[in-house]
Design a protein around this motif. Structure first.
Motif, PDB file in Angstrom:
ATOM      1  N   ILE A  58       0.839  -1.206   0.000  1.00 49.85           N
ATOM      2  CA  ILE A  58       0.000   0.000   0.000  1.00 49.85           C
ATOM      3  C   ILE A  58       0.873   1.255   0.000  1.00 49.85           C
ATOM      4  CG2 ILE A  58      -1.645   1.358   1.377  1.00 49.85           C
ATOM      5  CD1 ILE A  58      -2.913  -1.040  -0.050  1.00 49.85           C
ATOM      6  N   THR A  59       1.889   1.278   0.833  1.00 49.03           N
ATOM      7  CA  THR A  59       2.794   2.430   0.906  1.00 49.03           C
ATOM      8  C   THR A  59       3.483   2.672  -0.430  1.00 49.03           C
ATOM      9  OG1 THR A  59       3.150   2.053   3.259  1.00 49.03           O
ATOM     10  CG2 THR A  59       4.799   3.381   2.115  1.00 49.03           C
ATOM     11  N   GLU A  60       3.955   1.596  -1.060  1.00 51.06           N
ATOM     12  CA  GLU A  60       4.613   1.730  -2.364  1.00 51.06           C
ATOM     13  C   GLU A  60       3.643   2.261  -3.417  1.00 51.06           C
ATOM     14  OE1 GLU A  60       6.097  -2.201  -3.087  1.00 51.06           O
ATOM     15  OE2 GLU A  60       7.747  -1.965  -1.663  1.00 51.06           O
ATOM     16  N   ARG A  61       2.434   1.742  -3.428  1.00 49.84           N
ATOM     17  CA  ARG A  61       1.445   2.177  -4.420  1.00 49.84           C
ATOM     18  C   ARG A  61       1.066   3.645  -4.225  1.00 49.84           C
ATOM     19  NH1 ARG A  61       3.048  -1.857  -6.422  1.00 49.84           N
ATOM     20  NH2 ARG A  61       1.815  -3.577  -7.193  1.00 49.84           N
ATOM     21  N   ARG A  62       0.991   4.080  -3.000  1.00 50.74           N
ATOM     22  CA  ARG A  62       0.622   5.475  -2.726  1.00 50.74           C
ATOM     23  C   ARG A  62       1.706   6.452  -3.172  1.00 50.74           C
ATOM     24  NH1 ARG A  62      -2.247   4.698   3.206  1.00 50.74           N
ATOM     25  NH2 ARG A  62      -4.220   3.943   2.376  1.00 50.74           N
ATOM     26  N   GLN A  63       2.916   5.964  -3.358  1.00 50.78           N
ATOM     27  CA  GLN A  63       4.009   6.825  -3.799  1.00 50.78           C
ATOM     28  C   GLN A  63       4.115   6.889  -5.320  1.00 50.78           C
ATOM     29  OE1 GLN A  63       7.376   5.202  -1.713  1.00 50.78           O
ATOM     30  NE2 GLN A  63       6.713   6.010   0.252  1.00 50.78           N
ATOM     31  N   GLN A  64       3.363   6.042  -6.006  1.00 50.92           N
ATOM     32  CA  GLN A  64       3.407   6.029  -7.466  1.00 50.92           C
ATOM     33  C   GLN A  64       2.592   7.180  -8.044  1.00 50.92           C
ATOM     34  OE1 GLN A  64       2.023   2.156  -8.646  1.00 50.92           O
ATOM     35  NE2 GLN A  64       3.947   1.156  -8.115  1.00 50.92           N
ATOM     36  N   LYS A  65       2.965   7.557  -9.255  1.00 52.40           N
ATOM     37  CA  LYS A  65       2.238   8.606  -9.962  1.00 52.40           C
ATOM     38  C   LYS A  65       0.823   8.114 -10.265  1.00 52.40           C
ATOM     39  CE  LYS A  65       2.276  11.397 -14.085  1.00 52.40           C
ATOM     40  NZ  LYS A  65       2.804  11.614 -15.410  1.00 52.40           N
ATOM     41  N   THR A  66      -0.137   9.010 -10.146  1.00 52.59           N
ATOM     42  CA  THR A  66      -1.526   8.659 -10.435  1.00 52.59           C
ATOM     43  C   THR A  66      -2.028   9.452 -11.633  1.00 52.59           C
ATOM     44  OG1 THR A  66      -2.369  10.367  -8.939  1.00 52.59           O
ATOM     45  CG2 THR A  66      -1.995   8.179  -7.999  1.00 52.59           C
ATOM     46  N   ILE A  67      -3.150   9.001 -12.178  1.00 54.11           N
ATOM     47  CA  ILE A  67      -3.797   9.741 -13.259  1.00 54.11           C
ATOM     48  C   ILE A  67      -5.249   9.980 -12.870  1.00 54.11           C
ATOM     49  CG2 ILE A  67      -2.263   8.803 -15.032  1.00 54.11           C
ATOM     50  CD1 ILE A  67      -4.574   6.958 -15.901  1.00 54.11           C
ATOM     51  N   SER A  68      -5.842  10.971 -13.490  1.00 55.13           N
ATOM     52  CA  SER A  68      -7.241  11.284 -13.191  1.00 55.13           C
ATOM     53  C   SER A  68      -8.159  10.269 -13.870  1.00 55.13           C
ATOM     54  CB  SER A  68      -7.584  12.687 -13.686  1.00 55.13           C
ATOM     55  OG  SER A  68      -7.585  12.704 -15.103  1.00 55.13           O
ATOM     56  N   ARG A  69      -9.391  10.264 -13.452  1.00 54.64           N
ATOM     57  CA  ARG A  69     -10.367   9.372 -14.081  1.00 54.64           C
ATOM     58  C   ARG A  69     -10.527   9.720 -15.561  1.00 54.64           C
ATOM     59  NH1 ARG A  69     -15.632   6.659 -12.039  1.00 54.64           N
ATOM     60  NH2 ARG A  69     -16.557   6.091 -14.022  1.00 54.64           N
ATOM     61  N   ALA A  70     -10.547  11.006 -15.855  1.00 58.51           N
ATOM     62  CA  ALA A  70     -10.684  11.438 -17.255  1.00 58.51           C
ATOM     63  C   ALA A  70      -9.524  10.908 -18.093  1.00 58.51           C
ATOM     64  CB  ALA A  70     -10.756  12.957 -17.331  1.00 58.51           C
ATOM     65  N   GLN A  71      -8.313  10.960 -17.544  1.00 53.47           N
ATOM     66  CA  GLN A  71      -7.153  10.438 -18.270  1.00 53.47           C
ATOM     67  C   GLN A  71      -7.278   8.927 -18.470  1.00 53.47           C
ATOM     68  OE1 GLN A  71      -4.338  12.067 -15.429  1.00 53.47           O
ATOM     69  NE2 GLN A  71      -3.351  13.250 -17.068  1.00 53.47           N
ATOM     70  N   LEU A  72      -7.748   8.231 -17.462  1.00 53.55           N
ATOM     71  CA  LEU A  72      -7.940   6.787 -17.560  1.00 53.55           C
ATOM     72  C   LEU A  72      -8.961   6.462 -18.646  1.00 53.55           C
ATOM     73  CD1 LEU A  72      -7.552   3.871 -16.603  1.00 53.55           C
ATOM     74  CD2 LEU A  72      -9.297   4.318 -14.860  1.00 53.55           C
ATOM     75  N   GLU A  73     -10.078   7.172 -18.627  1.00 55.37           N
ATOM     76  CA  GLU A  73     -11.116   6.930 -19.628  1.00 55.37           C
ATOM     77  C   GLU A  73     -10.598   7.212 -21.037  1.00 55.37           C
ATOM     78  OE1 GLU A  73     -14.323   9.330 -18.145  1.00 55.37           O
ATOM     79  OE2 GLU A  73     -14.961   7.782 -16.716  1.00 55.37           O
ATOM     80  N   GLN A  74      -9.812   8.263 -21.180  1.00 55.67           N
ATOM     81  CA  GLN A  74      -9.248   8.594 -22.491  1.00 55.67           C
ATOM     82  C   GLN A  74      -8.275   7.506 -22.939  1.00 55.67           C
ATOM     83  OE1 GLN A  74     -10.316  11.221 -24.409  1.00 55.67           O
ATOM     84  NE2 GLN A  74      -9.175  10.114 -25.978  1.00 55.67           N
TER      85      GLN A  74
END
Length: 80
Positions: A58-74
């Motif tokens: 969980i700690t490792e995943r929280r440090q990763q870059k995220t994308i917005s829902r709109a970016q995911l949908e695109q």
């Protein structure tokens, strides 16, 4: 946190109180045990809640870059 003297309480009383707040059991005014209520939790929650590998993940995943829902949908639209 509630402090309870071992000689002056029952297990049932301590467990019931632990559903509301942590209960520290004392003997001769010194802490000897901690009771934490888990009523309403399932077995998986209990196992994961105390799993070091899970919390490391969980700690490792929280440090990763995220994308917005709109970016995911695109991204999904573009991959089709």
């Amino acid at each position: 946190m509630k402090m309870v003297c071992l000689e002056q309480s029952t297990l049932d009383t301590c467990v019931n109180a632990a559903q509301e707040e942590r209960v520290v059991i004392t003997r001769n005014s010194k802490p000897i045990a901690l009771i934490i209520g888990v009523e309403g939790m399932d077995e998986e929650q209990l196992q994961l809640g105390s799993s070091d590998p899970f919390w490391k993940l969980i700690t490792e995943r929280r440090q990763q870059k995220t994308i917005s829902r709109a970016q995911l949908e695109q991204t999904i639209v573009n991959s089709n």
